[in-house]
Design an enzyme around this catalytic site. Structure first.
Site, short mmCIF file in Angstrom:
data_model
loop_
_atom_site.label_atom_id
_atom_site.label_comp_id
_atom_site.label_asym_id
_atom_site.label_seq_id
_atom_site.Cartn_x
_atom_site.Cartn_y
_atom_site.Cartn_z
N HIS A 283 0.84 -1.20 0.00
CA HIS A 283 0.00 0.00 0.00
C HIS A 283 0.88 1.25 0.00
O HIS A 283 2.09 1.18 0.18
CB HIS A 283 -0.93 0.02 1.23
N LYS B 232 -0.54 4.89 4.56
CA LYS B 232 -1.43 3.96 5.27
C LYS B 232 -0.92 3.73 6.69
O LYS B 232 0.26 3.46 6.90
CB LYS B 232 -1.53 2.64 4.53
#
Length: 294
Positions: A182, A186
């Site tokens: 990600h 995040k």
């Protein structure tokens, strides 16, 4: 080609093309979007604009957000919608049938409490719920229907079913690893989607995920423990989301990967869940229920 009749979002008129998501005779669902000015919220607004059966009646952000008080359409760069962004859910809770929440676990729990007080359905895409928070969610959803899923993507939820079936078929002869990647912003790791995948794999293999999950490897670790399920995390750049499950056997391996190219797939899945959940009895559901994959 003639255009279809325009429809309202707030008090503004938005044209809807015949091929857009959800076009048809479905009854309109009044939705309140929480986290409306965030990355996911802005993609939700774009999806709502193209979804005939979802009518946005409230847009909510945290009270100290700099955009509170502004028109949500202008915040999103979509023109004036005559719908102000407000700083608390109670201000608009009476105007909707369902709340759609992409915030964080702590905020989502408070929003679920407000939804339960007002008997409103909910769709929650937040991740990182602790066991005690999930206990609270279970209690609250005894009075309202709620879809809670760490990933609203239709493709990811089909993948959940596929990896469970593969694990059952391949059995104990294949090592299992989950790798997720990600963007650098995040906050939680591994992702809620990766955790869900690990839990599905463990259940399919009759293992206790809490005991077999391996979140890190370093140094002289010795031979791999056959029951363990590796959970590896990558954080870099602007990666929207990528999840790979590896089934490694002797002489071969199977890899199953889902890559999200944008957040639009999550937004469209969340709107599908919103249209579904308002018709359900109180209880806690996930996207597997929405898609009929049980």
């Amino acid at each position: 080609m003639s255009e279809s009749k325009p429809r309202r979002i707030g008090d503004s008129m938005i044209a809807s093309g015949a091929a857009r998501l959800g076009e048809g005779a479905m009854e309109k669902v009044r939705a309140i979007l929480i986290g409306a000015a965030g990355r996911m919220g802005l993609r939700m607004l774009a999806a709502i604009q193209e979804t005939a059966h979802i009518h946005l009646t409230g847009a909510v952000e945290r009270p100290d957000h700099s955009f509170v008080g502004r028109d949500i359409g202008e915040v999103a760069g979509m023109g004036k919608w005559n719908l102000p962004l407000v700083g608390s859910l109670p201000e608009v809770i009476g105007q909707g049938d369902v709340i759609i929440d992409f915030t964080n676990a702590e905020a989502s729990l408070k929003n679920l409490e407000e939804a339960a007080r007002n008997r409103k359905a909910a769709v929650v895409g937040s991740t990182g719920f602790s066991p005690s928070q999930m206990d609270a969610v279970q209690t609250l959803t005894q009075t309202i229907p709620c879809v809670l899923s760490p990933n609203m993507s239709v493709g990811v939820n089909v993948l959940y079913k596929v990896i469970g079936d593969l694990a059952r078929i391949l059995g104990e002869d294949y090592d299992v690893e989950v790798i997720e990647a990600h963007h650098r912003m995040k906050k939680d790791a591994p992702s809620g989607t990766a955790i869900k995948m690990g839990q599905i794999l463990a259940q399919a293999l009759n293992r206790d995920f809490a005991k077999v999950a391996r979140f890190a490897r370093q140094g002289l670790i010795g031979e791999r423990n056959r029951p363990e399920i590796g959970m590896q995390t990558i954080r870099a750049g602007d990666i929207v989301g990528e999840h790979t499950v590896i089934f490694g056997g002797i002489g071969e391996r199977i890899e199953v990967t889902h890559r999200a190219h944008s957040r639009d797939n999550f937004a469209r899945g969340a709107l599908r869940a919103a249209a579904w959940v308002v018709k359900q009895k109180p209880g806690l559901y996930d996207m597997q229920d929405v898609l009929g994959l049980r």
